[in-house]
Design a protein around this motif. Structure first.
Motif, mmCIF file in Angstrom:
data_model
loop_
_atom_site.group_PDB
_atom_site.id
_atom_site.type_symbol
_atom_site.label_atom_id
_atom_site.label_comp_id
_atom_site.label_asym_id
_atom_site.label_seq_id
_atom_site.Cartn_x
_atom_site.Cartn_y
_atom_site.Cartn_z
ATOM 1 N N GLU A 1 9.587 12.216 10.490
ATOM 2 C CA GLU A 1 11.040 12.044 10.574
ATOM 3 C C GLU A 1 11.512 12.127 12.022
ATOM 4 O OE1 GLU A 1 15.167 13.590 8.512
ATOM 5 O OE2 GLU A 1 13.356 14.797 8.242
ATOM 6 N N ALA A 2 10.964 13.066 12.775
ATOM 7 C CA ALA A 2 11.348 13.217 14.182
ATOM 8 C C ALA A 2 10.909 12.014 15.018
ATOM 9 C CB ALA A 2 10.741 14.501 14.749
ATOM 10 N N LYS A 3 9.847 11.362 14.608
ATOM 11 C CA LYS A 3 9.277 10.230 15.375
ATOM 12 C C LYS A 3 9.485 8.890 14.680
ATOM 13 C CE LYS A 3 7.252 12.774 18.566
ATOM 14 N NZ LYS A 3 7.504 12.607 19.992
ATOM 15 N N MET B 1 9.225 8.486 2.312
ATOM 16 C CA MET B 1 9.965 9.287 1.345
ATOM 17 C C MET B 1 9.354 10.675 1.223
ATOM 18 S SD MET B 1 10.442 8.300 -2.652
ATOM 19 C CE MET B 1 9.238 9.313 -3.486
ATOM 20 N N ARG B 2 10.220 11.686 1.225
ATOM 21 C CA ARG B 2 9.765 13.059 0.976
ATOM 22 C C ARG B 2 9.606 13.274 -0.529
ATOM 23 N NH1 ARG B 2 10.114 16.713 5.160
ATOM 24 N NH2 ARG B 2 11.356 16.021 6.933
ATOM 25 N N THR B 3 8.627 14.098 -0.875
ATOM 26 C CA THR B 3 8.451 14.534 -2.254
ATOM 27 C C THR B 3 8.414 16.060 -2.250
ATOM 28 O OG1 THR B 3 6.034 14.499 -2.117
ATOM 29 C CG2 THR B 3 7.121 12.460 -2.870
ATOM 30 N N VAL C 1 0.861 -1.182 0.000
ATOM 31 C CA VAL C 1 0.000 0.000 0.000
ATOM 32 C C VAL C 1 0.901 1.236 0.000
ATOM 33 C CG1 VAL C 1 -0.270 0.060 2.527
ATOM 34 C CG2 VAL C 1 -1.977 1.165 1.075
ATOM 35 N N VAL C 2 0.539 2.199 -0.828
ATOM 36 C CA VAL C 2 1.250 3.474 -0.908
ATOM 37 C C VAL C 2 0.298 4.545 -0.391
ATOM 38 C CG1 VAL C 2 2.356 5.163 -2.431
ATOM 39 C CG2 VAL C 2 2.556 2.705 -2.915
ATOM 40 N N ARG C 3 0.770 5.345 0.566
ATOM 41 C CA ARG C 3 0.002 6.464 1.101
ATOM 42 C C ARG C 3 0.702 7.749 0.670
ATOM 43 N NH1 ARG C 3 -0.259 2.442 4.743
ATOM 44 N NH2 ARG C 3 1.531 2.932 6.009
ATOM 45 N N LYS C 4 0.034 8.581 -0.132
ATOM 46 C CA LYS C 4 0.634 9.814 -0.635
ATOM 47 C C LYS C 4 -0.045 11.008 0.025
ATOM 48 C CE LYS C 4 1.913 12.254 -4.885
ATOM 49 N NZ LYS C 4 1.921 13.540 -4.295
#
Length: 155
Positions: free
Chosen positions: A80-82, A102-104, A63-66
């Motif tokens: 990222e912090a958690k 992943m960041r976009t 599953v991809v969550r965007k």
């Protein structure tokens, strides 16, 4: 996981029937011993072991969550912090196999791979609950979901 005789019905003994590596074939042309043996049954392909799709891969689900738009970048700063907390939660999902965050340019996406659809369904609930509990003040919109059966999963 190597291919099995059920995956490659033409495999017999230490070589493939009709193949120049089949001991019976080699004996017909006067070769009594042959040291070179295929290390991975290839089922009529030239795939390496890491590229072979096994029965386990065919059953896996992803599953991809965007996330994009208002609050998405802030959500990914929080994720990222958690990331240690996120990892601990997702590793508890039954059938969990892998996760990528992943960041976009407009937010980010996550990819979760599990042994079956039930695992990815559970991961969606776990992720949704975490965002509601920890990021409700950010005002991020619900993610766009894409899901399906895994064709190839490299480790």
């Amino acid at each position: 996981m190597d291919a099995t005789p059920a995956d490659c019905p033409e495999q017999t003994g230490s070589g493939f029937s009709g193949s120049p590596f089949n001991p019976a074939f080699l004996a017909t042309i006067g070769i009594k011993s042959f040291d070179l043996q295929p290390s991975v049954p290839r089922c009529r392909t030239n795939q390496s072991r890491s590229q072979m799709v096994t029965r386990e891969d065919r059953e896996m689900h992803a599953v991809v969550r965007k996330f994009s738009g208002t609050g998405a970048k802030e959500l990914f700063d929080l994720l990222e912090a958690k990331k240690g907390d996120i990892e601990a939660l997702l590793r508890k999902v039954k059938g969990f196999t892998g996760y990528t965050l992943m960041r976009t340019s407009d937010g980010g996406l996550s990819v979760t791979v599990c042994k079956d659809k039930a695992g990815t369904d559970e991961s969606v609930v776990v992720a949704r609950d975490w965002v509601r509990k920890n990021a409700s003040g950010i005002g991020v919109a619900p993610p766009t979901l894409s899901e399906g059966s895994v064709i190839l999963h490299l480790k």
